[in-house]
Design an enzyme around this catalytic site. Structure first.
Site, PDB file in Angstrom:
ATOM      1  N   CYS A 209       0.844  -1.189   0.000  1.00  0.00           N
ATOM      2  CA  CYS A 209       0.000   0.000   0.000  1.00  0.00           C
ATOM      3  C   CYS A 209       0.886   1.249   0.000  1.00  0.00           C
ATOM      4  CB  CYS A 209      -0.908  -0.002   1.226  1.00  0.00           C
ATOM      5  SG  CYS A 209      -1.890   1.514   1.404  1.00  0.00           S
ATOM      6  N   CYS A 212       0.343   3.113   3.611  1.00  0.00           N
ATOM      7  CA  CYS A 212       0.704   2.585   4.935  1.00  0.00           C
ATOM      8  C   CYS A 212       1.637   1.380   4.883  1.00  0.00           C
ATOM      9  CB  CYS A 212      -0.558   2.220   5.721  1.00  0.00           C
ATOM     10  SG  CYS A 212      -1.430   0.752   5.089  1.00  0.00           S
ATOM     11  N   CYS A 231      -6.649  -1.681   0.393  1.00  0.00           N
ATOM     12  CA  CYS A 231      -5.822  -1.923   1.573  1.00  0.00           C
ATOM     13  C   CYS A 231      -6.733  -2.213   2.763  1.00  0.00           C
ATOM     14  CB  CYS A 231      -4.942  -0.716   1.867  1.00  0.00           C
ATOM     15  SG  CYS A 231      -3.941  -0.931   3.362  1.00  0.00           S
ATOM     16  N   CYS A 234      -6.034   0.546   5.711  1.00  0.00           N
ATOM     17  CA  CYS A 234      -6.377   1.974   5.619  1.00  0.00           C
ATOM     18  C   CYS A 234      -7.429   2.137   4.535  1.00  0.00           C
ATOM     19  CB  CYS A 234      -5.130   2.823   5.337  1.00  0.00           C
ATOM     20  SG  CYS A 234      -4.424   2.626   3.678  1.00  0.00           S
ATOM     21  N   ASP A 359      21.179  -8.158 -16.960  1.00  0.00           N
ATOM     22  CA  ASP A 359      20.918  -9.214 -15.981  1.00  0.00           C
ATOM     23  C   ASP A 359      19.844 -10.150 -16.543  1.00  0.00           C
ATOM     24  OD1 ASP A 359      20.303 -10.822 -13.834  1.00  0.00           O
ATOM     25  OD2 ASP A 359      19.805  -9.197 -12.467  1.00  0.00           O
TER      26      ASP A 359
END
Length: 450
Positions: A209, A212, A231, A234, A359
């Site tokens: 999130c 939060c 979320c 929150c 990579d």
């Protein structure tokens, strides 16, 4: 236009004419030449255009092509960079190459590399930003997804009046408070999806999130970190959608049919990720005043884009050439292959140059294990890093006896002619794809250029 700009424009256009009419190629050099003569030449060239910037990790080239096809239905000529040369010099070349045909509105739709959004915005003054998605991609160039978004935001902040048309299913795109007008699009497949509560797989990136740092949950997850997120800790959740896909009607590697609003649409490519690309284009087209029928007509005309499920006929084989460049894109292509009904042969070309990302560990995040092994009758492994991909496929459980190593493009092409199936899928990184197409053009299998 001052003298310096005039000289730069003339030199750029002249070099473009020579490269394309004599040497049959060249998507960035004319722009580079013009910029050396006048670093602000793009400002001059883009002065009278309404400019749409399309950026994000995956889907930029296909989305740009679909937007252009749609806008042409209503406005005629649209300037774009169709080759996918999406850094500043390639964009300058697109303006130099444009023939300024008669159009009802002067519109430019530009695919822009994420790291170049700020630089391009300073010069073209966009009216619309289109944000497709952000996934981990070329970590050596972009870093984590949050760093990539910061690069995009730095450009958007230079144009606070421009409209943002963003994928609402990507939680990152609604995480920063910006003054721009916003339009969000996404998927709404289940009528009762608000009752659902699911998590993404543990190795999915971008599921924290932004408010939060709690793990995001989903009422409906489409793939990777995209979906109707919320979320539980929150009040952060998916923003209200203006446009949405409501139903996936049919899928195959060569055709998609889906419903947006009350109308069905179809495009002649495969993969759920391409439905997102079509939805993005639809949202932009509606913003520019197109009707549903005009969009549907445009989608029906959609052409295969260079390296994005590009179809090639050779030696009695139907070859589907597909660019892969990061874990999410690779996984979605593998999911698409599982919609194939017939037996096929698989060709993998892996390079690790700067344009690919140096990579190669990302190939281990692709779920090759989930492919229907019985359908795949032969595998060719090529590219500069063929040994890495060969080992990955061995670990995925493929029988080494059906795998052939091809050390160069000539051997790839020769072995394709011997494959036991009519259908052939080539999964290739960017520089390997360019190299293979160049060799195919030299052998007159395809036309030169893009």
């Amino acid at each position: 236009m001052n003298v310096k700009s005039g000289i730069a424009k003339f030199a750029g256009k002249s070099s473009y004419w020579f490269l394309h009419n004599v040497l049959k190629g060249g998507t960035s050099f004319p722009g580079k030449l013009a910029m050396n003569l006048d670093p602000e030449i793009l400002n001059t060239l883009a002065k009278d255009y309404e400019t749409v910037i399309v950026t994000g990790t995956n889907g930029k080239t296909m989305t740009t092509a679909l937007i252009v096809e749609a806008l042409r239905e209503k406005y005629g000529d649209v300037l774009t960079n169709p080759s996918g040369s999406n850094m500043q010099q390639g964009i300058v070349t697109a303006f130099l190459a444009h023939k300024n045909k008669k159009a009802r509105r002067k519109i430019a739709v530009l695919e822009v590399d994420e790291a170049n959004v700020k630089m391009v915005t300073q010069l073209v003054h966009p009216s619309v930003f289109v944000l497709t998605n952000i996934f981990r991609d070329q970590m050596d160039r972009y870093g984590e997804i949050y760093t990539t978004y910061e690069k995009i935001i730095a450009g958007i902040k230079l144009a606070p009046q421009a409209t943002i048309i963003a994928n609402g299913d990507a939680s990152i795109f609604s995480s920063v408070d910006l003054p721009n007008p916003k339009i969000f699009y996404g998927f709404k497949l289940a009528s009762d999806q608000a009752k659902n509560d699911v998590k993404a797989p543990v190795n999915t990136d971008g599921v924290l999130c932004p408010k939060c740092d709690h793990i995001l949950h989903y009422h409906e997850r489409i793939y990777a970190n995209l979906g109707d997120f919320f979320c539980p800790n929150c009040d952060y959740h998916r923003p209200e959608l203006t446009y949405s896909v409501n139903k996936i009607v049919a899928q195959s590697p060569n055709h998609l049919e889906f419903k947006m609003g009350s109308k069905n649409y179809s495009i002649n490519v495969g993969g759920t990720y391409n439905i997102y690309n079509a939805l993005t284009a639809y949202s932009v087209a509606r913003h520019f005043g197109l009707s549903d029928d005009e969009v549907a007509n445009a989608f029906a005309k959609n052409k295969r884009v260079f390296g994005r499920q590009e179809l090639i006929d050779y030696a009695g084989k139907k070859i589907n050439l597909i660019l892969v460049k990061n874990p999410v894109g690779l996984d979605e292509v593998l999911h698409m292959l599982n919609t194939e009904k017939d037996d096929y042969s698989l060709v993998t070309l892996l390079n690790a140059n700067h344009a690919d990302g140096i990579d190669t560990s990302w190939i281990w995040d692709g779920q090759f294990e989930d492919l229907n092994h019985e359908q795949i009758k032969k595998i060719l492994v090529g590219g500069e890093r063929w040994h890495d991909m060969g080992f990955r496929l061995n670990v995925a459980g493929f029988d080494p006896s059906i795998m052939t190593t091809c050390p160069d493009n000539e051997s790839v092409i020769n072995e394709i002619a011997k494959l036991p199936t009519e259908k052939v899928y080539i999964l290739s990184t960017y520089t390997a794809l360019l190299s293979l197409r160049k060799t195919m053009a030299e052998q007159k299998i395809i036309k030169a250029g893009m």
